[in-house]
Design a protein around this motif. Structure first.
Motif: not given
Ligand code: FE2
Length: 343
Positions: A2, A51, A57, A60, A290-292, A302
């Protein structure tokens, strides 16, 4: 994996992707453990996000839209050619490689996190505008030659800024009328600078001249309206605005991709060509994998995957209990939406 802003990365986390320096060379390899010392060195060097691989995560995968080494190397090459008055046509092989890279990556979502701080921004912004413009051009079925001319215009769109004093470009306070007028001259400066370059196609040069024209005639330098602006000018206006808005600047924080897309959609056919906006929103990802994010019920999660036909309702993994939340297909989440991206 992430994406986290660097302040949120805890020492001991592992790097999920190789980290490149501004010249496109690998600085840290994939899977390196991020110690406190490494993190503070990266912060001091202007890195704003990373990252990372962690339990929440797991599984992902985030693919680069354009190879990160190629993107940074292109920015670095552009910087040295512009600063040393080199031959701009030498950018062509790199731009062709970017075109091939985007075509080969097919449906990989546009996901260009801005890892470097604003002082590294200028030339990377130029390359990003080229990349975004090429992506729009592909959706508009431009042929390969035209994609290269368009990508070149994107990469060179702000070349005229080299004739505006740096103190004015970087000025934090309010600009005087004269300073503002001088900045507004940069498309013409760029056009004049490129005019003698016989290796560059005229559609590239005109694209550079028109990237600040606006659909309703409110732009500059010539105040052209609608289709008086070439398709290159109309595409570059959207690509330039998107990348500028989603980047941190000295005087403001970045807008999220969703806020920027909403802004662009809201201005369709006023400032920008709505046909170009329609194509653009189909190739850009509002909520990158992968973004919160935070949901409207306060849950944090996520992004796991996106539905191309329903970009505002992706699949999310709950950070607390790892539960899968399918905002599009699961009726129990009908009343829930994403309220914000957590940076
Ligand atoms: Fe510009």
């Amino acid at each position: 994996m992430r994406f986290l802003t660097i302040d949120k990365v805890v020492p001991g986390s592992r790097l999920a992707k190789p980290l490149y320096g501004a010249q496109g060379v690998i600085l840290l390899r994939h899977n390196v453990e991020l110690t406190e010392a490494i993190l503070s060195r990266l912060k001091a060097n202007g890195y704003t996000g990373l990252y990372i691989e962690d339990e929440i995560s797991e599984g992902i995968i985030i693919n680069d839209f354009v190879d990160e080494g190629l993107r940074l190397m292109t920015a670095s090459r552009l910087e040295s050619i512009v600063n040393q008055n080199g031959n701009l046509a030498e950018m062509k092989p790199l731009i062709s490689e970017i075109v091939d890279n985007i075509i080969a990556n097919g449906d990989v979502e546009i996901n260009m996190q801005h890892l470097l701080g604003h002082h590294e921004y200028t030339y990377l912004h130029c390359v990003n505008v080229g990349i975004l413009a090429i992506s729009i051009g592909i959706k508009l079925n431009l042929n390969r030659d035209n994609l290269i001319y368009l990508g070149t215009a994107g990469i060179l769109h702000d070349v005229g800024k080299k004739f505006v004093p740096i103190e004015i470009l970087d000025k934090q306070g309010k600009l005087s009328k004269e300073e503002f007028k001088l900045i507004q001259k940069h498309p013409e400066f760029g056009f004049e600078f490129l005019a003698d370059s016989i290796e560059l196609n005229s559609v590239t040069k005109v694209g550079v001249l028109e990237h600040h024209e606006r659909f309703d005639g409110s732009g500059y330098p010539r105040g052209l309206k609608g289709e008086e602006i070439t398709i290159f000018g109309r595409i570059l206006a959207v690509a330039d605005t998107y990348d500028a808005m989603t980047s941190d600047r000295a005087y403001r924080n970045a807008f999220s991709p969703s806020e920027t897309v909403e802004y662009l959609m809201g201005t369709g056919n006023q400032l920008y060509d709505s046909g170009v906006i329609d194509v653009f929103v189909r190739c850009v990802t509002v909520y990158p994998v992968g973004s919160s994010v935070e949901l409207s019920d306060g849950t944090q999660g996520i992004i796991l995957s996106n539905y191309p036909d329903c970009v505002l309702r992706p699949v999310v993994r709950n950070i607390e209990n790892k539960e899968i939340i399918d905002l599009k297909n699961d009726p129990s989440y009908l009343n829930i939406c994403i309220s914000k991206i957590i940076m």
